[in-house]
Design a protein around this motif. Structure first.
Motif, PDB file in Angstrom:
ATOM      1  N   PRO A  42      33.297  43.540  27.215  1.00 16.68           N
ATOM      2  CA  PRO A  42      33.592  42.108  27.288  1.00 16.68           C
ATOM      3  C   PRO A  42      32.986  41.338  26.114  1.00 16.68           C
ATOM      4  O   PRO A  42      31.915  41.680  25.616  1.00 16.68           O
ATOM      5  CB  PRO A  42      32.963  41.674  28.613  1.00 16.68           C
ATOM      6  CG  PRO A  42      32.842  42.934  29.417  1.00 16.68           C
ATOM      7  CD  PRO A  42      32.616  44.031  28.427  1.00 16.68           C
ATOM      8  N   THR A  43      33.699  40.303  25.677  1.00 11.66           N
ATOM      9  CA  THR A  43      33.191  39.458  24.594  1.00 11.66           C
ATOM     10  C   THR A  43      31.852  38.841  24.972  1.00 11.66           C
ATOM     11  O   THR A  43      30.937  38.761  24.156  1.00 11.66           O
ATOM     12  CB  THR A  43      34.206  38.343  24.277  1.00 11.66           C
ATOM     13  OG1 THR A  43      35.481  38.929  23.995  1.00 11.66           O
ATOM     14  CG2 THR A  43      33.751  37.533  23.084  1.00 11.66           C
ATOM     15  N   LYS A  44      31.735  38.402  26.245  1.00 12.82           N
ATOM     16  CA  LYS A  44      30.473  37.921  26.790  1.00 12.82           C
ATOM     17  C   LYS A  44      29.992  38.922  27.830  1.00 12.82           C
ATOM     18  O   LYS A  44      30.785  39.340  28.678  1.00 12.82           O
ATOM     19  CB  LYS A  44      30.651  36.547  27.429  1.00 12.82           C
ATOM     20  CG  LYS A  44      31.037  35.454  26.454  1.00 12.82           C
ATOM     21  CD  LYS A  44      31.157  34.119  27.176  1.00 12.82           C
ATOM     22  CE  LYS A  44      31.525  33.005  26.202  1.00 12.82           C
ATOM     23  NZ  LYS A  44      31.664  31.698  26.907  1.00 12.82           N
ATOM     24  N   PRO A  45      28.739  39.325  27.776  1.00 12.20           N
ATOM     25  CA  PRO A  45      28.238  40.274  28.781  1.00 12.20           C
ATOM     26  C   PRO A  45      28.541  39.792  30.195  1.00 12.20           C
ATOM     27  O   PRO A  45      28.408  38.606  30.507  1.00 12.20           O
ATOM     28  CB  PRO A  45      26.727  40.322  28.505  1.00 12.20           C
ATOM     29  CG  PRO A  45      26.607  39.963  27.052  1.00 12.20           C
ATOM     30  CD  PRO A  45      27.689  38.953  26.802  1.00 12.20           C
ATOM     31  N   LEU A  46      28.962  40.709  31.028  1.00  2.28           N
ATOM     32  CA  LEU A  46      29.355  40.378  32.400  1.00  2.28           C
ATOM     33  C   LEU A  46      28.126  40.358  33.303  1.00  2.28           C
ATOM     34  O   LEU A  46      27.422  41.365  33.427  1.00  2.28           O
ATOM     35  CB  LEU A  46      30.365  41.406  32.911  1.00  2.28           C
ATOM     36  CG  LEU A  46      30.921  41.179  34.315  1.00  2.28           C
ATOM     37  CD1 LEU A  46      31.768  39.918  34.350  1.00  2.28           C
ATOM     38  CD2 LEU A  46      31.727  42.394  34.775  1.00  2.28           C
ATOM     39  N   PRO A  47      27.813  39.232  33.960  1.00  3.29           N
ATOM     40  CA  PRO A  47      26.671  39.192  34.898  1.00  3.29           C
ATOM     41  C   PRO A  47      27.013  39.932  36.181  1.00  3.29           C
ATOM     42  O   PRO A  47      28.023  39.645  36.829  1.00  3.29           O
ATOM     43  CB  PRO A  47      26.472  37.691  35.141  1.00  3.29           C
ATOM     44  CG  PRO A  47      27.795  37.064  34.865  1.00  3.29           C
ATOM     45  CD  PRO A  47      28.467  37.917  33.820  1.00  3.29           C
ATOM     46  N   VAL A  48      26.162  40.874  36.543  1.00  5.76           N
ATOM     47  CA  VAL A  48      26.413  41.737  37.700  1.00  5.76           C
ATOM     48  C   VAL A  48      25.148  41.826  38.540  1.00  5.76           C
ATOM     49  O   VAL A  48      24.037  41.910  37.998  1.00  5.76           O
ATOM     50  CB  VAL A  48      26.847  43.150  37.250  1.00  5.76           C
ATOM     51  CG1 VAL A  48      26.909  44.100  38.427  1.00  5.76           C
ATOM     52  CG2 VAL A  48      28.190  43.099  36.556  1.00  5.76           C
ATOM     53  N   SER A  49      25.309  41.796  39.844  1.00  9.49           N
ATOM     54  CA  SER A  49      24.204  42.091  40.753  1.00  9.49           C
ATOM     55  C   SER A  49      24.698  43.092  41.780  1.00  9.49           C
ATOM     56  O   SER A  49      25.903  43.257  41.977  1.00  9.49           O
ATOM     57  CB  SER A  49      23.689  40.816  41.438  1.00  9.49           C
ATOM     58  OG  SER A  49      24.700  40.239  42.249  1.00  9.49           O
ATOM     59  N   PHE A  50      23.748  43.741  42.429  1.00  9.19           N
ATOM     60  CA  PHE A  50      24.095  44.787  43.380  1.00  9.19           C
ATOM     61  C   PHE A  50      23.594  44.415  44.772  1.00  9.19           C
ATOM     62  O   PHE A  50      22.720  43.565  44.928  1.00  9.19           O
ATOM     63  CB  PHE A  50      23.503  46.122  42.917  1.00  9.19           C
ATOM     64  CG  PHE A  50      24.007  46.557  41.566  1.00  9.19           C
ATOM     65  CD1 PHE A  50      25.186  47.279  41.451  1.00  9.19           C
ATOM     66  CD2 PHE A  50      23.315  46.212  40.405  1.00  9.19           C
ATOM     67  CE1 PHE A  50      25.656  47.668  40.199  1.00  9.19           C
ATOM     68  CE2 PHE A  50      23.788  46.589  39.160  1.00  9.19           C
ATOM     69  CZ  PHE A  50      24.960  47.323  39.063  1.00  9.19           C
ATOM     70  N   ASP A  51      24.176  45.040  45.763  1.00  7.34           N
ATOM     71  CA  ASP A  51      23.844  44.713  47.154  1.00  7.34           C
ATOM     72  C   ASP A  51      22.339  44.771  47.389  1.00  7.34           C
ATOM     73  O   ASP A  51      21.646  45.641  46.857  1.00  7.34           O
ATOM     74  CB  ASP A  51      24.534  45.696  48.113  1.00  7.34           C
ATOM     75  CG  ASP A  51      26.051  45.540  48.078  1.00  7.34           C
ATOM     76  OD1 ASP A  51      26.510  44.458  47.674  1.00  7.34           O
ATOM     77  OD2 ASP A  51      26.760  46.497  48.448  1.00  7.34           O
ATOM     78  N   ASP A  52      21.862  43.833  48.216  1.00  6.22           N
ATOM     79  CA  ASP A  52      20.465  43.806  48.685  1.00  6.22           C
ATOM     80  C   ASP A  52      19.452  43.557  47.576  1.00  6.22           C
ATOM     81  O   ASP A  52      18.291  43.949  47.670  1.00  6.22           O
ATOM     82  CB  ASP A  52      20.104  45.116  49.403  1.00  6.22           C
ATOM     83  CG  ASP A  52      21.015  45.388  50.588  1.00  6.22           C
ATOM     84  OD1 ASP A  52      21.418  44.413  51.249  1.00  6.22           O
ATOM     85  OD2 ASP A  52      21.321  46.573  50.835  1.00  6.22           O
ATOM     86  N   GLU A  53      19.887  42.916  46.465  1.00  5.36           N
ATOM     87  CA  GLU A  53      18.922  42.540  45.443  1.00  5.36           C
ATOM     88  C   GLU A  53      19.399  41.268  44.743  1.00  5.36           C
ATOM     89  O   GLU A  53      20.593  40.954  44.731  1.00  5.36           O
ATOM     90  CB  GLU A  53      18.689  43.653  44.429  1.00  5.36           C
ATOM     91  CG  GLU A  53      19.880  43.991  43.571  1.00  5.36           C
ATOM     92  CD  GLU A  53      19.547  45.026  42.511  1.00  5.36           C
ATOM     93  OE1 GLU A  53      19.934  44.800  41.348  1.00  5.36           O
ATOM     94  OE2 GLU A  53      18.896  46.033  42.845  1.00  5.36           O
ATOM     95  N   THR A  54      18.462  40.540  44.184  1.00  6.09           N
ATOM     96  CA  THR A  54      18.783  39.278  43.536  1.00  6.09           C
ATOM     97  C   THR A  54      18.796  39.374  42.014  1.00  6.09           C
ATOM     98  O   THR A  54      19.212  38.438  41.340  1.00  6.09           O
ATOM     99  CB  THR A  54      17.755  38.204  43.948  1.00  6.09           C
ATOM    100  OG1 THR A  54      16.445  38.651  43.588  1.00  6.09           O
ATOM    101  CG2 THR A  54      17.812  37.959  45.453  1.00  6.09           C
ATOM    102  N   THR A  55      18.354  40.498  41.455  1.00  2.00           N
ATOM    103  CA  THR A  55      18.308  40.652  40.003  1.00  2.00           C
ATOM    104  C   THR A  55      19.711  40.644  39.415  1.00  2.00           C
ATOM    105  O   THR A  55      20.616  41.289  39.945  1.00  2.00           O
ATOM    106  CB  THR A  55      17.606  41.967  39.630  1.00  2.00           C
ATOM    107  OG1 THR A  55      16.309  42.003  40.223  1.00  2.00           O
ATOM    108  CG2 THR A  55      17.466  42.092  38.121  1.00  2.00           C
TER     109      THR A  55
END
Length: 471
Positions: A42-55
């Motif tokens: 992606p041109t801009k990094p894709l913000p991703v989080s995973f289940d059961d965490e806030t990072t």
């Protein structure tokens, strides 16, 4: 390449497509089938989080989009191409929508060859993470936890491969270097060659200058208005890489600096220890490789709460009990004496002040033990000769005067007439010195012995004078 009939439009289109995309793989079992993996960056990094965490993780590279193409009889005039898309992280509903786009484009082209246009469409969509970049402007994309390891590893691997193929000008030595010999700092993105980073950081850590273990660009952070430059994390120093022992020293120095600035902490009253109290705020460092990169590097220790300052001195407060993290001494944080329980009144004192019990212990040690001349550990003899061996540093010394003895010939000291205080006294106090009587010592212990003698004499003379005056 498969042997296609040049008169067949399907074969011609696949041949042309492979010349444009060398990564296209033709299926040897099917004359008009092919597969291709499209890179998703992606041109801009894709913000991703995973289940059961806030990072939130910002991914610059995602697993590729796998495309399977089959051109059935009747393509392109009568039938659209059969397209199947797959990848580990995209929603199946989104994949189906992207597959239908092939049919939509085939209709728009009016039964003409359209595979190049369709693949170009997918490439453009991949630059925007297939529309997810706009959707995730406010909230990160939520993905199952089981994908976390694979996605993070893939992002790191691809980023490293791209980086190693490029050429950079080191910000320190100003020479062009291949990416394989350079390192990009995570927080600011500045690039330096590993040799310059290692030389600079090793020197800072060796000298204890932990505040300079930061980006070496003098203008780093100034344009963004950042008040204070952030230090590199131990985990990042290991990736440069620096030696593990050096990184441990850095982490411990940084921890010690924070603790010394924290007014809420107290320190062990034992002079030979001086360790800090146990606290969850500054846990002991056990594995620097696992120290979180998101840890605040330059946080300011919190001031003691106003409520704590108002607590009456000597109140029955369970918070008075603290334990030294080094020697495990349990002591009172107010009076700094060995722990006396919650129901005993006490008052605060400075760490430099000794309690009555501490002073008595110190007096006993100075008057009844001989310190090792190398490490100063006190020793008390229970029996045997006056040739002593320190249990800690293994130094040889004389118990009577505290002098260091030659390990190869320790008894020469007792046979030398010039050593008047110890000559022919190897076996003095052979049964121990708990009742030494008039035995004379030398060195520090002898000085204590003389001081105690004259203190008693001064007291005796004073008492005699008082008695004479009373008569």
């Amino acid at each position: 390449m498969a042997d296609f009939d040049t008169a067949d439009e399907r074969g011609e289109e696949l041949e042309t497509l492979q010349s444009i995309y060398p990564e296209l793989i033709l299926d040897q079992r099917h004359p008009f089938a092919a597969t291709i993996d499209l890179e998703v960056a992606p041109t801009k990094p894709l913000p991703v989080s995973f289940d059961d965490e806030t990072t939130v993780h910002r991914l610059s590279y995602l697993p590729p989009l796998h495309i399977e193409i089959i051109l059935q009889d009747g393509y392109p005039a009568e039938r659209p191409p059969s397209v199947q898309l797959s990848t580990s992280w995209l929603n199946p509903m989104l994949l189906k929508r992207l597959e239908k786009e092939a049919v939509i484009q085939w209709d728009e082209y009016g039964g003409m060859q359209m595979l190049f246009s369709y693949i170009s469409y997918l490439q453009e969509a991949a630059e925007g993470a297939f529309g997810l970049s706009d959707q995730c402007a406010q909230e990160p994309l939520l993905l199952p936890q089981y994908l976390k390891g694979d996605l993070l590893d893939y992002d790191e691997k691809m980023g490293r491969e791209k980086f190693e193929k490029e050429t950079f000008d080191c910000g320190v030595c100003l020479e062009p270097k291949k990416g394989s010999t350079c390192y990009r700092l995570k927080k600011c993105g500045h690039v330096f060659c590993k040799a310059c980073l290692q030389d600079g950081y090793n020197s800072c850590i060796k000298e204890g200058d932990v505040n300079n273990v930061k980006c070496m660009d003098p203008d780093c952070g100034k344009s963004s208005g950042q008040k204070k430059e952030r230090l590199l994390s131990p985990k990042e120093l290991l990736q440069i890489p620096l030696d593990v022992e050096t990184v441990k020293r850095f982490a411990n120095l940084k921890r010690k600096k924070k603790m010394e600035a924290d007014k809420s902490l107290v320190w062990c009253p034992r002079e030979w220890c001086q360790g800090a109290m146990r606290t969850e705020k500054y846990p002991k460092i056990t594995d620097v490789s696992q120290m979180d990169d998101s840890e605040p590097e330059d946080d300011v220790p919190a001031e003691p709460a106003a409520e704590d300052e108002k607590k009456p001195r000597g109140a029955m407060n369970i918070d008075r009990l603290v334990i030294c993290e080094d020697c495990t001494l349990a002591f009172c944080r107010l009076c700094l004496a060995s722990w006396h329980g919650n129901f005993q009144w006490c008052q605060s004192r400075e760490p430099s002040e000794l309690t009555k019990e501490d002073q008595q212990s110190l007096n006993f040690i100075s008057q009844n033990t001989t310190p090792c001349p190398t490490c100063s550990i006190p020793a008390q003899k229970s029996y045997g000769c006056n040739h002593m061996t320190c249990f800690q540093c293994k130094s040889h010394f004389c118990y009577l005067c505290g002098a260091w003895l030659t390990p190869s010939d320790p008894y020469k000291h007792f046979n030398n007439p010039n050593n008047k205080g110890c000559y022919m006294r190897l076996m003095d106090l052979d049964t121990g010195d708990e009742a030494n009587g008039g035995v004379q010592f030398g060195g520090a212990r002898g000085a204590e012995q003389q001081a105690a003698f004259w203190e008693r004499e001064a007291m005796r003379i004073q008492m005699e004078e008082i008695g004479d005056d009373s008569r």
